[in-house]
Design a protein around this motif. Structure first.
Motif, PDB file in Angstrom:
ATOM      1  N   VAL A   1      -7.093 -13.797 -10.175  1.00 16.58           N
ATOM      2  CA  VAL A   1      -8.399 -13.773  -9.510  1.00 16.58           C
ATOM      3  C   VAL A   1      -8.443 -14.818  -8.398  1.00 16.58           C
ATOM      4  O   VAL A   1      -9.016 -14.580  -7.324  1.00 16.58           O
ATOM      5  CB  VAL A   1      -9.540 -14.007 -10.532  1.00 16.58           C
ATOM      6  CG1 VAL A   1     -10.891 -14.080  -9.829  1.00 16.58           C
ATOM      7  CG2 VAL A   1      -9.558 -12.879 -11.560  1.00 16.58           C
ATOM      8  N   HIS A   2      -7.826 -15.965  -8.617  1.00 16.86           N
ATOM      9  CA  HIS A   2      -7.751 -16.982  -7.569  1.00 16.86           C
ATOM     10  C   HIS A   2      -7.008 -16.453  -6.350  1.00 16.86           C
ATOM     11  O   HIS A   2      -7.438 -16.648  -5.203  1.00 16.86           O
ATOM     12  CB  HIS A   2      -7.014 -18.230  -8.094  1.00 16.86           C
ATOM     13  CG  HIS A   2      -7.775 -18.950  -9.155  1.00 16.86           C
ATOM     14  ND1 HIS A   2      -7.162 -19.784 -10.063  1.00 16.86           N
ATOM     15  CD2 HIS A   2      -9.097 -18.954  -9.472  1.00 16.86           C
ATOM     16  CE1 HIS A   2      -8.071 -20.277 -10.889  1.00 16.86           C
ATOM     17  NE2 HIS A   2      -9.243 -19.780 -10.546  1.00 16.86           N
ATOM     18  N   GLN A   3      -5.893 -15.773  -6.582  1.00 14.76           N
ATOM     19  CA  GLN A   3      -5.139 -15.204  -5.460  1.00 14.76           C
ATOM     20  C   GLN A   3      -5.984 -14.194  -4.689  1.00 14.76           C
ATOM     21  O   GLN A   3      -5.980 -14.169  -3.450  1.00 14.76           O
ATOM     22  CB  GLN A   3      -3.872 -14.531  -5.967  1.00 14.76           C
ATOM     23  CG  GLN A   3      -2.840 -15.466  -6.582  1.00 14.76           C
ATOM     24  CD  GLN A   3      -1.575 -14.728  -6.966  1.00 14.76           C
ATOM     25  OE1 GLN A   3      -1.167 -13.784  -6.305  1.00 14.76           O
ATOM     26  NE2 GLN A   3      -0.949 -15.152  -8.058  1.00 14.76           N
ATOM     27  N   LEU A   4      -6.687 -13.357  -5.425  1.00 10.65           N
ATOM     28  CA  LEU A   4      -7.505 -12.342  -4.759  1.00 10.65           C
ATOM     29  C   LEU A   4      -8.671 -12.982  -4.006  1.00 10.65           C
ATOM     30  O   LEU A   4      -9.042 -12.526  -2.919  1.00 10.65           O
ATOM     31  CB  LEU A   4      -8.017 -11.335  -5.791  1.00 10.65           C
ATOM     32  CG  LEU A   4      -6.934 -10.588  -6.587  1.00 10.65           C
ATOM     33  CD1 LEU A   4      -7.572  -9.589  -7.538  1.00 10.65           C
ATOM     34  CD2 LEU A   4      -5.962  -9.902  -5.663  1.00 10.65           C
ATOM     35  N   LEU A   5      -9.237 -14.048  -4.564  1.00 14.42           N
ATOM     36  CA  LEU A   5     -10.310 -14.759  -3.861  1.00 14.42           C
ATOM     37  C   LEU A   5      -9.800 -15.373  -2.567  1.00 14.42           C
ATOM     38  O   LEU A   5     -10.481 -15.329  -1.532  1.00 14.42           O
ATOM     39  CB  LEU A   5     -10.896 -15.845  -4.767  1.00 14.42           C
ATOM     40  CG  LEU A   5     -12.025 -15.422  -5.711  1.00 14.42           C
ATOM     41  CD1 LEU A   5     -12.398 -16.574  -6.631  1.00 14.42           C
ATOM     42  CD2 LEU A   5     -13.236 -14.952  -4.936  1.00 14.42           C
ATOM     43  N   ASN A   6      -8.612 -15.939  -2.626  1.00 13.94           N
ATOM     44  CA  ASN A   6      -8.030 -16.491  -1.399  1.00 13.94           C
ATOM     45  C   ASN A   6      -7.811 -15.402  -0.353  1.00 13.94           C
ATOM     46  O   ASN A   6      -8.006 -15.629   0.855  1.00 13.94           O
ATOM     47  CB  ASN A   6      -6.713 -17.193  -1.717  1.00 13.94           C
ATOM     48  CG  ASN A   6      -6.911 -18.445  -2.544  1.00 13.94           C
ATOM     49  OD1 ASN A   6      -7.980 -19.056  -2.521  1.00 13.94           O
ATOM     50  ND2 ASN A   6      -5.892 -18.838  -3.283  1.00 13.94           N
ATOM     51  N   SER A   7      -7.421 -14.223  -0.800  1.00 18.53           N
ATOM     52  CA  SER A   7      -7.254 -13.108   0.128  1.00 18.53           C
ATOM     53  C   SER A   7      -8.593 -12.697   0.724  1.00 18.53           C
ATOM     54  O   SER A   7      -8.684 -12.351   1.907  1.00 18.53           O
ATOM     55  CB  SER A   7      -6.616 -11.916  -0.601  1.00 18.53           C
ATOM     56  OG  SER A   7      -6.530 -10.794   0.239  1.00 18.53           O
ATOM     57  N   ILE A   8      -9.649 -12.735  -0.071  1.00 19.71           N
ATOM     58  CA  ILE A   8     -10.983 -12.416   0.447  1.00 19.71           C
ATOM     59  C   ILE A   8     -11.398 -13.423   1.502  1.00 19.71           C
ATOM     60  O   ILE A   8     -11.941 -13.075   2.557  1.00 19.71           O
ATOM     61  CB  ILE A   8     -12.000 -12.381  -0.718  1.00 19.71           C
ATOM     62  CG1 ILE A   8     -11.677 -11.240  -1.695  1.00 19.71           C
ATOM     63  CG2 ILE A   8     -13.426 -12.225  -0.190  1.00 19.71           C
ATOM     64  CD1 ILE A   8     -12.504 -11.271  -2.960  1.00 19.71           C
ATOM     65  N   ILE A   9     -11.150 -14.703   1.234  1.00 25.02           N
ATOM     66  CA  ILE A   9     -11.548 -15.751   2.174  1.00 25.02           C
ATOM     67  C   ILE A   9     -10.740 -15.666   3.465  1.00 25.02           C
ATOM     68  O   ILE A   9     -11.240 -15.955   4.555  1.00 25.02           O
ATOM     69  CB  ILE A   9     -11.374 -17.139   1.511  1.00 25.02           C
ATOM     70  CG1 ILE A   9     -12.292 -17.240   0.294  1.00 25.02           C
ATOM     71  CG2 ILE A   9     -11.678 -18.244   2.494  1.00 25.02           C
ATOM     72  CD1 ILE A   9     -13.735 -16.897   0.567  1.00 25.02           C
ATOM     73  N   ASP A  10      -9.478 -15.243   3.360  1.00 22.50           N
ATOM     74  CA  ASP A  10      -8.672 -15.083   4.579  1.00 22.50           C
ATOM     75  C   ASP A  10      -9.265 -14.042   5.518  1.00 22.50           C
ATOM     76  O   ASP A  10      -9.015 -14.074   6.724  1.00 22.50           O
ATOM     77  CB  ASP A  10      -7.237 -14.690   4.210  1.00 22.50           C
ATOM     78  CG  ASP A  10      -6.496 -15.821   3.509  1.00 22.50           C
ATOM     79  OD1 ASP A  10      -6.937 -16.986   3.644  1.00 22.50           O
ATOM     80  OD2 ASP A  10      -5.499 -15.542   2.813  1.00 22.50           O
TER      81      ASP A  10
END
Length: 841
Positions: free
Chosen positions: A382-391
């Motif tokens: 979920v952290h990885q996906l959140l970082n992708s969202i923020i990118d």
């Protein structure tokens, strides 16, 4: 005999001659084997033959069952729970002809020799077009036609025949099907038969159906087919592309999922025949080799929703699914042409890559988030996906993805910590923001995939009720399916079909808050003018303390340090108001729904939830809302490039110390976060409103900042206003900016700030207001009065031979409207002096 779990092969018997055996079955004592051979007759037609072989007898001769048919033939032993009976039973399948039940006995002659005897034969199914044997539950699924129709019609039904230890069997359900007309038989089919022994299926190449089930009452009918679109009709000999489609009928949900992939080249369609299997206990995996893989979220825990589509981008085109089949569960596949075993499984990396595909479908991304939060509880992913969202924070779907994170994490946290007596209430809690009846459409390697879902009209009439069974209320797969059916319970057999159980709507709470916040005036209880109220924000703090012992470590983000101090300047904070409204609305919703459906709980042994359970669930939910909101804010701050663990300051000082690019990035991220929070009526951490307001003041131009204020996007709390007023220089332009901001404040807050602003404009405006209050009859007693200074000041400012100045005349008029004690002479004198100085200068 192959044991796929340990990858071991055991040799049962070695025959003297080479025989083309396509399928076999062994009895539970491993003493008798039945097998089917396939041989060419007159050099051009395949014929099937059936044999029995006694494994206990040395040099035994196979027993010919006198079956010779060009139609596909299979055999299957039945297994019993009670093993004291010596009689064996096995089924013989002959496609489009019949299914025969054989009763077999072993006649023991001496210690080393016994003879197999077929005692009787019983035809259990007449003409059928498809059949599948389910060994775990000893159940036979088959498709047959009504007595008034023939094999060429589409009036077909899918039935289930349940076998028991006793020599009885019963039909437990009958589902009507709409199948294409079958004008061709096995003799003139272009592809003939696919002899797939595991799972045991008897059908020709025109009909591809698979039934998946498990002990919880999960039953899904998967049907795959090809068809030619009517928009671009082509002659049969010019056929170049077709549409690939499948449907999954979910009996336990009373729903059916349809999928269509348009305009697939005919050669690729033949190579990409799908494999249906379970992945975990909540998902059906549909694997199209060389094309894509779908994860259908269809488990009995909640409504079928959040289906995932994963393109197969790097798969080599070497596996043809028409010669491959699954063995067991969890996607174990065997290539029948090479006997190679491999796994078909969607890994975490596959889903992460699918999430990051440019211009990905929003529903697909929400489904992937839902999978990792609710089903896998994998916070690292979920952290990885959140970082992708923020990118990609400028994407319009950013806020909706954050909403999915809020809803999914809150549900997962509450569900994990519920007591067994209250777990039934979890089905009324929000689980996703996706609408599972909304169609999903996306591009897969240049082809359009469409996924839709609809409800069955009345699934209960298809199933035999528990009281109608041979043994009433027998606890097995079918009674559990009956409990899961919409409107189903073992008590009310004739209950009508009910609508979907309504889950709590966060958006409806947000709509109510938009109305209530119009009347909500925290300034009435401001700490600047009243003492601390007994509660203050203690409600939120106490809830957070309750949750500390219950929050799983899997929910903890990289950093839980917020970039601001969690303190609000009002005793009646907005956070407290939002929490109280959520608590009230959720409690009423749970109480109402649990009362309406208390007699239809899925688990009959579960006690009815009472008011205490409702209060516990509602409290846990709003507590989790606040905690998830805090954790998400902390992680988004870190993803925005601001690590609070490395910063010396927090709050306004932190904003002043970071560079301009970090401010802009952080502001954009927190804007998306605030929108997601407000849309779902989640509580914001205390201090967030002031923090983002000051951040917006630093980032935005003055006119845009004022627009945010007028639209109530920013809250000009007393702490942020003090900071902004200090930051603005008191030059001509700065005074205009300060006045513009102060005019947007509530009157009481603006008055306090004007009192603290030591500037001539502030003095003049306060004097004017004071005068207007007196003239309008509003009493406002000054705190200090020094008449000596007043007389001295008026004499200096307005010397006159009559010792009367315009100020004296004006004060005489005021004294006629109010008593002397109500007039703030010092304020009026100071304002007059400053006004005169401005005029003279």
């Amino acid at each position: 005999m192959f044991f796929y779990t340990i990858n071991k092969i055991q040799v049962l018997v070695t025959l003297k001659h080479s025989i083309n055996i396509i399928q076999a079955s062994i009895n539970y004592k491993n003493s008798v084997i039945a097998y089917i051979t396939k041989e060419l007759f007159e050099g051009h037609t395949d014929y099937y033959h059936a044999f029995l072989l006694n494994l206990k007898q040395s040099n035994a001769v196979p027993m010919n069952l006198n079956i010779s048919s060009p139609r596909q033939t299979m055999v299957q032993f039945l297994y019993k729970k009670r093993k004291q009976s010596e009689n064996e039973r096995f089924l013989l399948f002959i496609h489009e002809t019949s299914i025969i039940l054989y009763h077999l006995a072993e006649n023991i002659i001496n210690f080393n020799e016994n003879i197999l005897i077929v005692k009787k034969q019983e035809k259990v199914v007449n003409q059928f077009s498809w059949a599948q044997w389910e060994p775990q539950y000893q159940c036979l699924f088959y498709i047959h036609y009504s007595s008034t129709s023939n094999i060429d019609s589409s009036d077909a039904s899918l039935s289930a025949l349940q076998f028991h230890d006793e020599p009885h069997h019963e039909t437990v359900f009958n589902v009507p099907l709409n199948l294409p007309n079958r004008s061709k038989t096995a003799e003139n089919l272009p592809n003939g038969y696919f002899d797939i022994p595991v799972p045991l299926c008897v059908h020709d190449s025109m009909l591809d159906i698979r039934v998946l089930s498990d002990a919880r009452g999960f039953v899904a009918v998967c049907h795959y087919y090809l068809y030619q679109g009517i928009s671009t009709p082509l002659a049969a000999n010019d056929l170049k592309s077709v549409n690939m489609a499948f449907s999954v009928t979910l009996l336990h949900h009373g729903n059916v999922v349809h999928c269509n992939i348009a305009n697939i080249p005919i050669n690729l369609a033949y190579e990409s025949r799908p494999i249906f299997t379970m992945q975990g206990d909540q998902h059906i995996m549909v694997h199209f080799p060389n094309l894509c893989t779908l994860l259908l979220d269809v488990g009995p825990d909640h409504e079928p929703s959040c289906h995932i589509v994963v393109p197969n981008q790097n798969e080599k085109r070497c596996r043809r699914s028409n010669i491959a089949t699954t063995i067991g569960s969890a996607g174990t596949v065997i290539d029948l042409s090479t006997a190679i075993i491999y796994k078909v499984k969607i890994t975490k990396q596959h889903l992460v890559e699918a999430f990051k595909i440019p211009d990905n479908n929003l529903n697909n991304q929400q489904a992937i988030l839902h999978y990792f939060m609710v089903h896998r509880r994998d916070t690292d992913i979920v952290h990885q996906l959140l970082n992708s969202i923020i990118d990609n924070v400028v994407n319009i779907n950013c806020s909706k993805l954050l909403q999915e994170v809020l809803i999914g994490n809150t549900y997962a946290q509450v569900k994990q910590n519920l007591l067994s007596d209250a777990v039934g209430l979890a089905r009324y809690l929000p689980i996703t923001i996706s609408n599972y009846f909304a169609p999903l459409e996306m591009k897969i390697n240049g082809h359009t995939l469409t996924l839709i879902q609809e409800s069955l009209e009345n699934p209960r009439v298809m199933l035999l009720s528990p009281r109608q069974r041979l043994i009433p209320f027998r606890d097995d797969l079918w009674t559990r399916l009956w409990e899961l059916l919409p409107g189903g319970s073992t008590v009310a057999d004739n209950a009508s079909s009910r609508p979907e159980i309504p889950r709590f709507s966060n958006i409806s709470v947000a709509n109510k808050l938009n109305i209530s916040l119009v009347c909500y005036q925290p300034e009435v209880l401001s700490r600047c003018c009243t003492p601390m109220s007994p509660g203050g924000s203690m409600l939120a703090n106490s809830m957070a303390n309750i949750a500390i012992s219950e929050i799983s470590h899997s929910l903890q983000f990289f950093s839980t340090n917020l970039p601001f101090i969690e303190v609000d300047t009002s005793t009646a904070s907005k956070q407290e108001h939002v929490i109280s409204v959520n608590l009230r609305e959720l409690s009423m919703h749970l109480l109402k729904q649990s009362s309406m459906h208390s007699n239809k709980l899925r688990n009959r042994s579960m006690s009815e939830p009472n008011a205490m359970h409702v209060h516990a669930v509602a409290t846990k939910y709003v507590t989790s809302q606040l905690e998830v909101s805090r954790l998400l804010c902390a992680h988004l701050t870190l993803a925005g490039g601001v690590d609070t663990r490395l910063q010396k300051f927090t709050g306004f000082q932190l904003i002043d110390t970071i560079d301009e690019d970090q401010r802009k990035s952080l502001f954009t991220i927190l804007q998306r976060y605030a929108h997601a929070i407000d849309t779902l009526a989640f509580p914001l951490p205390q201090g967030f409103s002031s923090f983002i307001t000051y951040l917006g003041y630093k980032v935005l131009p003055q006119n845009m900042f004022n627009q945010h204020i007028r639209c109530n996007t920013f809250s000009l709390n007393i702490d942020v206003m003090k900071k902004i007023l200090i930051d603005i220089v008191d030059d001509k332009e700065g005074v205009v900016k300060k006045l513009d901001l102060i005019q947007n404040l509530p009157h009481s807050r603006a008055k306090r700030l004007m009192n603290q602003w030591s500037h001539s404009v502030s003095t003049i405006l306060r004097a004017r207001e004071h005068t207007a209050d007196i003239l309008s009859g509003i009493s406002s007693r000054p705190t200090q009065r020094r008449h000596t200074k007043y007389r001295q000041s008026t004499t200096l400012v307005f010397p006159s031979q009559h010792r009367m100045s315009p100020l004296d005349t004006f004060l005489e008029l005021l004294t006629a409207k109010a008593v002397l004690a109500d007039i703030d002479y010092n304020l009026l004198v100071d304002a007059t002096v400053m006004s005169t100085s401005n005029i003279l200068s």
